[in-house]
Structure formats: structure tokens, C-alpha cells
Design a protein around this motif. Sequence first.
Motif, short mmCIF file in Angstrom:
data_model
loop_
_atom_site.label_atom_id
_atom_site.label_comp_id
_atom_site.label_asym_id
_atom_site.label_seq_id
_atom_site.Cartn_x
_atom_site.Cartn_y
_atom_site.Cartn_z
N VAL A 140 28.57 -26.83 3.47
CA VAL A 140 27.73 -28.05 4.16
C VAL A 140 27.09 -27.38 5.52
O VAL A 140 25.85 -27.51 5.56
CB VAL A 140 28.29 -29.23 4.16
N SER A 141 27.96 -26.80 6.35
CA SER A 141 27.50 -26.13 7.76
C SER A 141 26.49 -25.19 7.37
O SER A 141 25.46 -25.07 8.03
CB SER A 141 28.45 -25.90 8.52
N GLU A 142 26.74 -24.30 6.34
CA GLU A 142 26.02 -23.16 6.21
C GLU A 142 24.73 -23.62 5.60
O GLU A 142 23.74 -23.09 6.15
CB GLU A 142 26.75 -22.35 4.94
N ARG A 143 24.58 -24.52 4.70
CA ARG A 143 23.35 -24.95 4.22
C ARG A 143 22.32 -25.49 5.20
O ARG A 143 21.30 -25.16 5.40
CB ARG A 143 23.60 -25.85 3.04
N ARG A 144 23.09 -26.45 6.05
CA ARG A 144 22.28 -26.98 7.29
C ARG A 144 21.80 -26.03 8.26
O ARG A 144 20.66 -26.12 8.67
CB ARG A 144 23.41 -28.20 8.00
N LEU A 145 22.61 -25.06 8.49
CA LEU A 145 22.20 -24.08 9.45
C LEU A 145 20.96 -22.94 8.86
O LEU A 145 19.75 -22.96 9.69
CB LEU A 145 23.24 -23.35 9.97
N ILE A 146 21.05 -22.76 7.62
CA ILE A 146 20.26 -22.15 7.15
C ILE A 146 18.85 -22.75 7.06
O ILE A 146 17.60 -22.23 7.19
CB ILE A 146 20.45 -21.55 5.64
N LEU A 147 18.82 -24.07 6.47
CA LEU A 147 17.75 -24.83 6.36
C LEU A 147 17.00 -25.18 7.91
O LEU A 147 15.92 -25.18 7.99
CB LEU A 147 17.90 -26.22 5.82
N ALA A 148 17.97 -25.40 8.75
CA ALA A 148 17.34 -25.53 10.13
C ALA A 148 16.77 -24.27 10.73
O ALA A 148 15.59 -24.41 11.23
CB ALA A 148 18.50 -25.99 11.20
N ALA A 149 17.18 -22.98 10.16
CA ALA A 149 16.64 -21.78 10.91
C ALA A 149 15.10 -21.56 9.96
O ALA A 149 14.17 -21.24 10.68
CB ALA A 149 17.27 -20.71 10.52
N LEU A 150 15.35 -22.10 8.69
CA LEU A 150 13.96 -21.86 8.06
C LEU A 150 12.83 -22.86 8.68
O LEU A 150 11.66 -22.33 8.79
CB LEU A 150 14.46 -22.36 6.66
N GLU A 151 13.43 -24.15 9.07
CA GLU A 151 12.35 -24.96 9.43
C GLU A 151 11.85 -24.49 10.91
O GLU A 151 10.62 -24.45 11.08
CB GLU A 151 13.15 -26.42 9.71
N HIS A 152 12.85 -23.93 11.68
CA HIS A 152 12.47 -23.43 12.72
C HIS A 152 11.54 -22.38 13.07
O HIS A 152 10.56 -22.32 13.82
CB HIS A 152 13.69 -23.17 13.66
N THR A 153 11.47 -21.44 12.07
CA THR A 153 10.73 -20.46 11.87
C THR A 153 9.67 -20.43 10.80
O THR A 153 8.79 -19.58 10.58
CB THR A 153 11.50 -19.30 11.24
N GLY A 154 9.35 -22.04 10.42
CA GLY A 154 8.09 -22.14 9.55
C GLY A 154 8.29 -21.42 8.29
O GLY A 154 7.49 -20.77 7.70
N GLN A 155 9.76 -21.53 7.77
CA GLN A 155 10.08 -21.09 6.49
C GLN A 155 9.99 -19.44 6.24
O GLN A 155 9.53 -18.88 5.17
CB GLN A 155 9.23 -21.64 5.23
N ASP A 156 9.81 -18.94 7.39
CA ASP A 156 9.52 -17.42 7.32
C ASP A 156 11.22 -16.76 7.35
O ASP A 156 12.05 -16.79 8.22
CB ASP A 156 8.97 -16.98 8.70
N VAL A 157 11.46 -16.41 6.06
CA VAL A 157 12.82 -16.03 5.73
C VAL A 157 13.35 -14.72 6.54
O VAL A 157 14.35 -14.93 7.14
CB VAL A 157 13.02 -15.83 4.20
N PRO A 158 12.53 -13.81 6.66
CA PRO A 158 12.85 -12.71 7.48
C PRO A 158 13.36 -13.02 8.95
O PRO A 158 14.47 -12.71 9.31
CB PRO A 158 11.84 -11.64 7.46
N ARG A 159 12.38 -13.96 9.51
CA ARG A 159 12.74 -14.25 10.86
C ARG A 159 13.85 -15.27 10.82
O ARG A 159 14.67 -15.19 11.76
CB ARG A 159 11.65 -15.08 11.45
N ALA A 160 14.29 -16.16 9.81
CA ALA A 160 15.17 -16.85 9.86
C ALA A 160 16.63 -16.15 9.76
O ALA A 160 17.66 -16.27 10.66
CB ALA A 160 15.09 -18.07 8.79
#
Lengths: 457, 109
Positions: free
Chosen positions: A418-438
Motif C-alpha cells: 500500500v505504501s509503495e503504491r501510494r508513494l509511486i502515485l504521489a511521485a507521478l502526480e508530483h512530476t505530472g505523470q512523467d515516469v522517468p522523472r518519478a
Amino acid sequence: MAARILLVEDTPTQAEIAKAMLREFGHEIRHAETGAEALAAAVEWQPDAILVDLVLPDFSGMELMRRLKAARIEAACIVLTAHGSVNTAVEAMREGATDFILKPYTAARLRVTLDNALEKRQLRQALDAAQTQLGRARFHGFIGASPAMQAVYRTIESVAGSRATVFVTGESGTGKELVAEALHQASSRSGKPFIALNCGAIPRDLLESELFGHVKGAFTGATDNRLGAARAADGGTLFLDEIGEMPAEMQVKLLRFVQTGSVTPLGGTRPETVDVRLVCATHRDILAEVQAGRFREDLYYRLYVVPVVLPALRARGEDVLLIARHLLAIYAREEGKDFSGFDAEAEAAIRAYPWPGNVRQVQNALRNAVVLHAGPLVTRAMLPGLLLHEAAPARVLPQAPPSGLPSGPPLGIEPLAVSERRLILAALEHTGQDVPRAAALLEINPSTIYRKLTAWK
Amino acid sequence: MSALDPNIAGQLAEDLSPDVFRMIIATFEEDLTRLVKELETAVLTGDQDGYERAAHSLAGASAAVGAVGLERESRIAMDHRQPEPAATVLPRLLTEAKAALEALHDLIN
């Protein structure tokens, strides 16, 4: 106003009278005696108005107007006829005539009719030009009618014919590669290759080889000659995406290439001249990169010739809905769904959300909605949760269980997945869904994110 | 009855400079000579299409300079539904042509 007038008249007396009057009005005149001559002259000379006699030796004036329309001749056609019947007038108008004049006519009658037709044509041209400039909702690969995008379209059109290097900036997902493609398509190079190279996605050791090629044996693993992007794009357009990520040592080599127009493949000895139009792009503030010493100033000045700044989607007003509708139609077709649009609440949510990931984020959100749901309309509830709450809602921590029940996990502890999913989604949101930057923020490989996203679907 | 419609011929003389008007009348005269010859040849060879085509051109040319009598006879000639034979129409047409030319020359002078 002086204009180009093509007179189509086979009887010399009538032709001479008309020519004398037109000369008196100050117009430039050409005269054709047959329909075929008229058609050829119209194509070659592009007149402003055509005076058409209805009876011609080879084919009728009506047929001539049909052929002019088919040849996309946009001159104002005025029919000259001895038969003033309503039927003749109606038929002439149906075939595209602007007006008709009964023969014999006076100079005053001809002048008024011609001036009206020319003025009407001029107004139509001005209207068309204005609509083209202001109202284009599509331009090459772009969807968008906002004033900000019209300015981008105009810049692309203005510089497409030039060889000048174009530098595209804009947030991730705004369509920087589309600019490069549009420049290529609108240029005389469109029949030649368009090669795109993402400088940020290629390991630094391979970048030189990817860009300039290599000869067999240049390094371990170089089992064959490789052309490289620059030579592959010869005669066409080379798009260097994420140029801000280019390592310093490669920047020197790129500078040399830009200065000399020649490349030496890795391991090669002879430079080869290459004719490419360069288009570069970055999501970074390239001037700040120069000031910070991460991007060479001399290379910056070589590349930053014609800047194109792509606006963020949140600055493009109603464009987001145009894009959403366009994408929905595509995804519904691809996924075999019946969606034909959005309901009012969904449209309001799409309009209200700031879309930090720009068009790429819209793509993801709509693909998600189409895949997971069904129906004639996409509703607000079908949209990803991000859209429904502009600011991420505060996470509700589990409450302590009522006394007497078995004790649960301590406050703040949750399953690792759950933590993993939450952090990945947060990183994606922070970078505007830019996977390499996330991925870079999370210090993991981008492929891990892609793998997880696939597993969560 | 006058061979010319004074409104049309007079307006033309007013709209155009004397030199240009003279050039137009000269062109009309050339048209008249050529088209009358085409009409006569068409009658001799039994070429009905050629006869009607020449009569149509003559009607247009004469209307342009206001030669109303000649226009009237030309329109009769170009209409294959009218009952009069060419042998009857053509002499009348030639008489009107002569009268129109004379009237136009009078206008120039």
C-alpha cells in the motif's frame, strides 16, 4: 480597386466592348475565347473575377464554372447572358456565379456588378484568413483552438520553410515532439526522414553512437557500422528531445556538428557533411541551466534561434475539452466501448482540474476511464480520483480499535504494498505523470513503475 | 423604324472614347462580314448547326451595339423552331445589317 479580370467571350464585338470598359475601370485584363482557354488562363493567372459568356464554342459557361470550381479557382464569376430568365440566374448561382449581367449592358452596370463581386470576394478572403488565423482547432498533430495555440501554429508556419534551428520549451506532456513533427511536415523536407532522439533516455555512453553513428569495431560490441540519427536524418529533420539532459562532453560534440554541419562516426576518421534541420526541446528552463553551468552557453546561442514556447494545458482554456473529446473517441474505438462524450459534471471536472501532466495526463486519465467503465457518457465518477479533488485529500489514518478487540497494527503502519503504491502515485502526480522523472525521485528504474502500473490495472 | 436602339448605341458612344467607339464599330463590321459569310456557306452546305451558331454570334454582336433590327432577324435565324426558311430570313437579315452599319457610321460622324 484594380483587379485581375478574365473575360470569357467568343464574339469579338462583345469582347472589345467589355475590354474597353474594363480598361477604363483600370483593371488588368485577359481574354479567352473558349472554355478551355479560360480554364487554362484561370489556373495560370489566378484572376480575381471572371466574366463568363454562357454560350462558348467548346462547352457552356455553366460547364466552365463547374470546371473552375473543380480546379479550386476562387475568382468571383459573373455570368454574361442575353437571357434574363430566373431559371438561368438560379442555375448560374448554383454553379457558383456571384452575379449575372444582362447583355447588352452599360459601363455603369458592369462597374457596379464587378465592384460588388470583388468586394464580396475580398470580404470572404478576409473572413477566411481571420478564421484560419483565429479559429483553427486542429493543426498537424495538435488539437486546440485557444489563442495561445494559434500563436504557436503561426510561429510553426512562419519558420517551417526556413532552415533555422527551432528550440521548443514547455512542460512535460505539452507536445514538444508534435511541434518538431509539424515543422517537418510543413517544410520542404517533409519527403525526407524525421528522426527523433531523446537525449534523456539514452545512457551517456551510447549517446554519441546514437547521434553520430559508429564504425564496426569502434568499441566492444560494435559488430556493425551504425548510421546514427544525424546521418539518418540527412535531408530531413533531426529532433533532439530533452537536450537539457545531454552530458557536457556530448554538448561539445553537438556544438561542433552544428558549427560545421559534418559528423564523424565513432571510430571513423573522415567527417561527413550532413544536411539536417535541427529542432531541440527541453522541459527545463534552459537559460537557468546555462547560468548554472550545466548547459554550454555557446551551444545555447547556436540552438536557441527560434524559440517556441508551448503553453501548459491549464493555460489553454477550453482546449482541454477539445482534446478530451478527441481522445475519448479514439480510445472508445480502440477499446470497443460505446462512449460518445462526457456528461456535464465530468466536463466541469475536466475543465477545473489543472492537469500538471498536461496532455499526457489527459491521455492516461481517459484511457483509464474507458478501460474500466462502460456507457454512452463518461460521468464524473468514472474519472480518476485525482480529478475530483484538486488537492490530494489528507490521508485518514486508521483509528485505534475499540477496546476488547484484538489489537491492530500501531498507528501509521500499513502494508508495504500500500505504501509503495501510494508513494509511486504521489511521485507521478508530483512530476505530472512523467515516469522517468518519478523514477528518478524514487531512485528506482522507470520500468519498475511501468510494471507496477500494469499490475495495478 | 430605326436600325439602332438609340439608348444602347448612344450609351455606348457616351461610355467609350470616340477612338474606342470607332474601333468597336470596325470590329462589328468585321464580325458582320465574317458571320454573314458563315451564314451563307451554312445555307449552301445545309449545315443547320453552323447556321444557328453564326446567327447566335450575330445576334450577340448586334445586340451589343444596339442594332435591334439585325438582332431580331438573327434571333429568328438561330431559332430552329420558327417556320421561316433561311431563304426568306437571310435577305431580310442582310438588309438590316446594311441599315445598322449605315446608322452606326452616321453616329460616328
